[in-house]
Enzyme design. Structure first.
Site, short mmCIF file in Angstrom:
data_model
loop_
_atom_site.label_atom_id
_atom_site.label_comp_id
_atom_site.label_asym_id
_atom_site.label_seq_id
_atom_site.Cartn_x
_atom_site.Cartn_y
_atom_site.Cartn_z
N PRO A 69 49.28 63.06 27.37
CA PRO A 69 47.99 63.00 26.35
C PRO A 69 47.78 61.66 26.24
O PRO A 69 48.77 60.68 25.94
CB PRO A 69 48.47 63.68 25.37
CG PRO A 69 50.06 63.53 25.26
CD PRO A 69 50.35 63.59 26.66
N MET A 70 46.56 61.07 26.65
CA MET A 70 46.22 59.55 26.42
C MET A 70 44.95 59.42 25.56
O MET A 70 44.11 60.02 26.26
CB MET A 70 46.13 58.89 27.63
CG MET A 70 47.70 58.64 28.45
SD MET A 70 47.64 57.89 30.00
CE MET A 70 46.89 59.34 30.85
N GLN B 6 47.36 68.76 22.52
CA GLN B 6 48.39 68.04 21.43
C GLN B 6 47.90 67.65 19.88
O GLN B 6 46.62 66.93 19.87
CB GLN B 6 48.74 66.52 22.10
CG GLN B 6 49.89 66.04 21.28
CD GLN B 6 50.21 64.54 21.91
OE1 GLN B 6 49.45 63.52 21.67
NE2 GLN B 6 51.52 64.45 22.22
N CYS C 57 53.57 58.64 18.78
CA CYS C 57 52.68 57.60 18.86
C CYS C 57 53.06 56.75 17.67
O CYS C 57 53.26 57.17 16.50
CB CYS C 57 51.24 58.18 18.51
SG CYS C 57 50.02 56.87 18.62
N LYS D 208 56.51 66.11 21.47
CA LYS D 208 56.95 65.04 22.49
C LYS D 208 57.17 63.87 21.43
O LYS D 208 56.56 63.65 20.44
CB LYS D 208 55.44 64.67 23.10
CG LYS D 208 55.73 63.18 23.79
CD LYS D 208 54.09 63.11 24.70
CE LYS D 208 54.45 61.96 25.96
NZ LYS D 208 54.59 60.54 25.20
N ASN E 297 59.51 60.96 30.34
CA ASN E 297 58.08 59.98 30.26
C ASN E 297 58.66 58.88 30.05
O ASN E 297 59.40 58.54 29.27
CB ASN E 297 57.06 60.67 29.17
CG ASN E 297 56.12 59.89 28.91
OD1 ASN E 297 55.66 59.45 27.88
ND2 ASN E 297 55.19 59.58 30.02
N GLY F 210 57.26 54.88 32.32
CA GLY F 210 57.49 53.82 33.31
C GLY F 210 57.57 54.65 34.69
O GLY F 210 57.92 54.02 35.80
N GLY G 274 51.68 59.06 32.72
CA GLY G 274 50.62 58.66 32.02
C GLY G 274 49.54 57.87 32.72
O GLY G 274 48.84 58.34 33.71
N ARG G 275 49.91 56.62 32.60
CA ARG G 275 48.67 55.51 32.94
C ARG G 275 48.35 55.54 34.65
O ARG G 275 47.35 55.53 35.03
CB ARG G 275 49.17 54.23 32.51
CG ARG G 275 49.03 53.84 31.19
CD ARG G 275 49.70 52.62 30.51
NE ARG G 275 51.22 52.67 30.43
CZ ARG G 275 51.93 51.80 30.42
NH1 ARG G 275 51.55 50.50 30.29
NH2 ARG G 275 53.22 52.00 30.04
#
Length: 349
Positions: A28-29, A80, A110, A149, A221, A223, A243-244
């Protein structure tokens, strides 16, 4: 040519807990993993578990918009949530189940100041009993999985004992699946971006967690950039969350099903991705949407290939204009080398 593009408004048969595949998921971003990106991602992988952006309980319960809207094609998709009030979280989880979400995930990772001020996110690692209470409240009102998470620690509270105390307390209330960002979070002094990069990764700690709690579903999660790396993690863990990299270089998703999930299916080409996005874009435009709402997620489709710069530039310079339509996408594709456009060879992640 047309496709179904209506948002989900009616209950569906949810995927039972024991069959929800968490082998590979997309993190989730905020501002990134909206429903347009999730539809785009789903074209490339049928198996990846997709997550919404973090949505606060306040937005869902008091906001004016429909924060739970999604496209039926996104399944399996998880909501989320951000929050720490058990009653509010339970109300949101119940709504999510009624709307057909396959999972509800509580954000305990977060580190932003805004999130901390709302008493949710990574700061909740210091309150495992409260997190357990929230999980229990959500499980009381729904049968879909309730997951968490989190990080491996916060500030000076970063011992393995601190992590296991948190996991044991929360899992005792019925949370059987955790995604662990393998970095601790500094709640003061680092920005959210710095918290994704500066605290060192500690994959071994997550591996140890799985060895010690084999009955729990543990995903990792942080890297992870390649499918080869993912395979190494999956040899020791239940799932990998990316993610990214999955956002900025989205075509990495094209071989997730085949390389990680064991499906014997054809790999979708970039050209096919574009072709399948066109009717979705047209439907969005017909509903009064803007082209760049969708194309901003597609900019990285040709990452690293000849013509990718022209593709990015044309979309960036034209998709935001009034009356921009699919012709902008088709023109942008002309900048890409024809062989690259039709290639089904993904750069493995």
């Amino acid at each position: 040519m047309s496709i179904k593009n209506s948002v989900n408004t009616t209950p569906k048969l949810v995927i039972p807990t024991d069959t929800l595949d968490r082998t590979f998921s997309i993190a989730p971003m905020l501002d990134w993993t909206d429903r347009h990106y999730r539809y785009f991602a789903r074209l490339m992988s049928s198996k990846a578990l997709l997550y919404t952006e973090m949505i606060t309980t306040g937005a869902i319960l008091q906001g004016k918009g429909d924060y739970l809207a999604y496209n039926e094609q996104e399944h399996p998709v998880a909501l989320q949530l951000g929050g720490s009030n058990a009653v509010d979280l339970a109300a949101c989880a119940k709504l999510a189940a009624e709307r057909g979400y396959d999972e509800v995930n509580l954000n305990v990772g977060c580190p932003s100041d805004r999130v901390q001020n709302g008493r949710f996110g990574a700061c909740l690692m210091a309150e495992p009993a409260l997190v357990a209470q929230c999980v229990d409240a959500m499980k009381q009102v729904t049968d879909i999985p309730i997951t968490v998470k989190t990080r491996i620690g916060i500030d000076e509270q970063d011992s393995y004992q601190f992590l296991t105390d948190f996991i044991e307390t929360v899992s005792a209330q019925g949370c059987s699946a955790f995604t662990i960002h393998a970095r601790k979070a500094w709640l003061q002094g680092l920005s959210p971006k710095e918290n994704r990069e500066i605290p060192p990764l500690d994959y071994d700690r997550v591996y140890q967690l799985k060895r010690d709690y084999q009955h729990l579903n543990i995903s990792i999660n942080g890297g992870i950039k390649t499918l080869e790396e993912s395979k190494l993690h999956l040899a020791l863990l239940d799932g990998v969350m990316v993610g990214r990299e999955a956002y900025q270089n989205p075509y990495i998703l094209a071989q997730v099903d085949q390389q990680l999930c064991g499906l014997d299916t054809a790999v979708i080409t970039r050209q096919q991705v574009i072709e399948q996005m066109l009717p979705y874009i047209e439907a969005h435009l017909a509903q009064g949407g803007r082209l760049n709402h969708i194309t901003r997620h597609m900019i990285g489709l040709f990452q690293g290939l000849p013509g990718s710069r022209g593709w990015r530039r044309h979309l960036s310079e034209n998709a935001h204009k009034p009356n921009a339509d699919i012709g902008v996408v088709l023109k942008a594709a002309e900048f890409v080398d024809a062989e690259a456009l039709a290639s089904d060879e993904s750069t493995l992640i």
